[in-house]
Design an enzyme around this catalytic site. Structure first.
Site, PDB file in Angstrom:
ATOM      1  NE  ARG A  92      13.336   5.259 -39.739  1.00 32.40           N
ATOM      2  CZ  ARG A  92      12.424   4.959 -40.665  1.00 32.40           C
ATOM      3  NH1 ARG A  92      11.221   4.582 -40.312  1.00 32.40           N
ATOM      4  NH2 ARG A  92      12.718   5.048 -41.961  1.00 32.40           N
ATOM      5  CG  ASP A 238       8.866  10.332 -43.696  1.00 34.53           C
ATOM      6  OD1 ASP A 238       8.507   9.980 -44.827  1.00 34.53           O
ATOM      7  OD2 ASP A 238       8.821   9.591 -42.692  1.00 34.53           O
TER       8      ASP A 238
HETATM    9  O1  MRU Z   1      10.773   4.372 -43.754  1.00 28.90           O
HETATM   10  P1  MRU Z   1       9.313   4.482 -43.446  1.00 28.90           P
HETATM   11  O2  MRU Z   1       8.533   3.272 -43.806  1.00 28.90           O
HETATM   12  O3  MRU Z   1       9.062   4.959 -42.046  1.00 28.90           O
HETATM   13  O4  MRU Z   1       8.821   5.650 -44.406  1.00 28.90           O
HETATM   14  C1  MRU Z   1       7.487   6.043 -44.369  1.00 28.90           C
HETATM   15  C2  MRU Z   1       7.136   7.043 -45.391  1.00 28.90           C
HETATM   16  O5  MRU Z   1       7.956   7.514 -46.134  1.00 28.90           O
HETATM   17  C3  MRU Z   1       5.720   7.523 -45.391  1.00 28.90           C
HETATM   18  O6  MRU Z   1       5.309   7.847 -46.674  1.00 28.90           O
HETATM   19  C4  MRU Z   1       5.629   8.771 -44.498  1.00 28.90           C
HETATM   20  O7  MRU Z   1       6.155   8.515 -43.238  1.00 28.90           O
HETATM   21  C5  MRU Z   1       4.241   9.270 -44.363  1.00 28.90           C
HETATM   22  S1  MRU Z   1       3.272   8.193 -43.380  1.00 28.90           S
HETATM   23  C6  MRU Z   1       1.741   8.867 -43.161  1.00 28.90           C
END
Ligand code: MRU
Length: 347
Positions: A92, A238
């Site tokens: 990712r 992220d």
């Molecule tokens: O694709 P994901 O579910 O991993 O995306 C998560 C998010 O976008 C969250 O808002 C982000 O990681 C912040 S988590 C504290």
């Protein structure tokens, strides 16, 4: 309020245990992972997800690589662990915490002189990252709680809760800490198409804690901001560069709407989410499979001849952000990220 871990190291089995998030809210299952290949798949499938949790996942992934590596000489062993780390890092690309957690454990084990020492140090460092993440979430919660009125309604997008972290949460940590401080907080959660982290995960964890939560479709957010009293929009992140906040796709449109309606737009994130090296244009936005958009519950809704775009994240320009709530305090843009990070390591 529950503050249980999202993932942890099982020392007896030399494996990673975690809440399997794709099964929620129907089933709360603790899954076990024993190989790096399977862990890479679990991360790609979002069985474990959310930026801070991915930092911990990367760290435990390196510990798993060390625990399962059968090379007998140290240099071959370290090369094999680094290859596994590269596989995990590639799963990712947008959430910077994943690479941050992996790199921190790799740096720590690089100082060891034998394989047993490497294995021990990897688990020790990953455990430390998990513990620190929980402490960061509580600090973020306390700083952020001060920004909320005594009685308020908060909008959020995706899941930045305990499930996205080691525990407690960032955006939801702010809400939890405000409630612990005696405030009356109601939450409106955007469902978060296509994978429904808001509807499935945010609603599940808040309801489990008895926090009032109402789910809306993502496209209802502007209408709700215009017609209801919304006191704040809070999301996680992220990756944070000097010029933008990367978060779940849809965050950018919410930030534009919040600005239009005079609603403060807060981002809650630990320092491990900050990127001192890139500007927004240098960051890879994860693109995911067609089926996540084209199918719902196994049925296909998009004609085969039609194309599909599936961006996992977007970049919200920093000028739309009212403040970033970090574990070191609340910062209003413009952000001096190198200074913020160097002050934290100099402590
Ligand atoms: O694709 P994901 O579910 O991993 O995306 C998560 C998010 O976008 C969250 O808002 C982000 O990681 C912040 S988590 C504290």
């Amino acid at each position: 309020m529950k503050d249980s871990p999202t993932l942890w190291w099982d020392a007896a089995a030399c494996s990673i245990r975690y809440i399997e998030q794709t099964l929620l809210p129907d089933e709360e299952r603790i899954a076990e992972c024993r190989t790096v290949e399977r862990w890479a798949t679990a991360i790609r499938r979002l069985e474990v997800r959310g930026a801070p949790a991915l930092g911990v996942a990367g760290a435990y992934g390196v510990a798993l690589a060390a625990a399962t590596c059968s090379e007998e000489d140290l240099s071959g062993f370290m090369n094999a662990v680094r290859r596994d780390a590269a596989t995990l890092r590639a799963t990712r690309p947008t959430a910077i915490n994943l690479a941050w957690g992996i790199d921190r454990v790799l740096a720590r084990i690089g100082r060891e002189r034998d394989i047993a020492g490497v294995r021990r140090a990897a688990v020790g460092e990953a455990d430390a990252i998990a513990r620190e993440d929980t402490a960061c979430c509580h600090a973020i919660g306390e700083y952020g709680a001060g920004l909320l009125p005594d009685s308020c309604t908060v909008l959020t997008h995706c899941n930045a809760g305990a499930l996205a972290c080691s525990s407690w949460g960032t955006a939801l940590g702010v809400i939890r800490s405000a409630i612990v401080a005696g405030k009356d907080v109601r939450v409106i959660a955007c469902e978060t198409r296509p994978l429904l982290q808001g509807a499935r995960l945010t609603a599940w964890e808040l309801a489990r804690d008895g926090i009032p939560v109402t789910v809306i479709t993502d496209s209802m957010a502007a209408h709700v901001m215009r017609t209801r009293k919304i006191d704040a929009f809070i999301v996680g992140a992220d990756r944070i560069t000097r010029d933008a906040v990367f978060n779940k796709i849809g965050t950018y449109m919410h930030a534009i709407c919040a600005r239009h309606h005079g609603i403060p737009f807060y981002v809650a994130a630990p320092l491990s989410t900050f990127d001192p090296e890139n500007l927004a244009d240098g960051v890879i936005i994860e693109e995911r499979g067609r089926e996540e958009v084209a199918t719902i519950g196994g049925r296909t809704f998009v004609p085969e001849a039609a194309g599909v775009m599936n961006f996992g994240f977007d970049a919200t320009p920093m000028e739309l952000v009212s403040a970033v709530i970090t574990d070191k305090g609340v910062r209003e843009p413009p952000l001096d990220i190198p200074a913020l990070l160097s002050r934290s390591t100099a402590k």
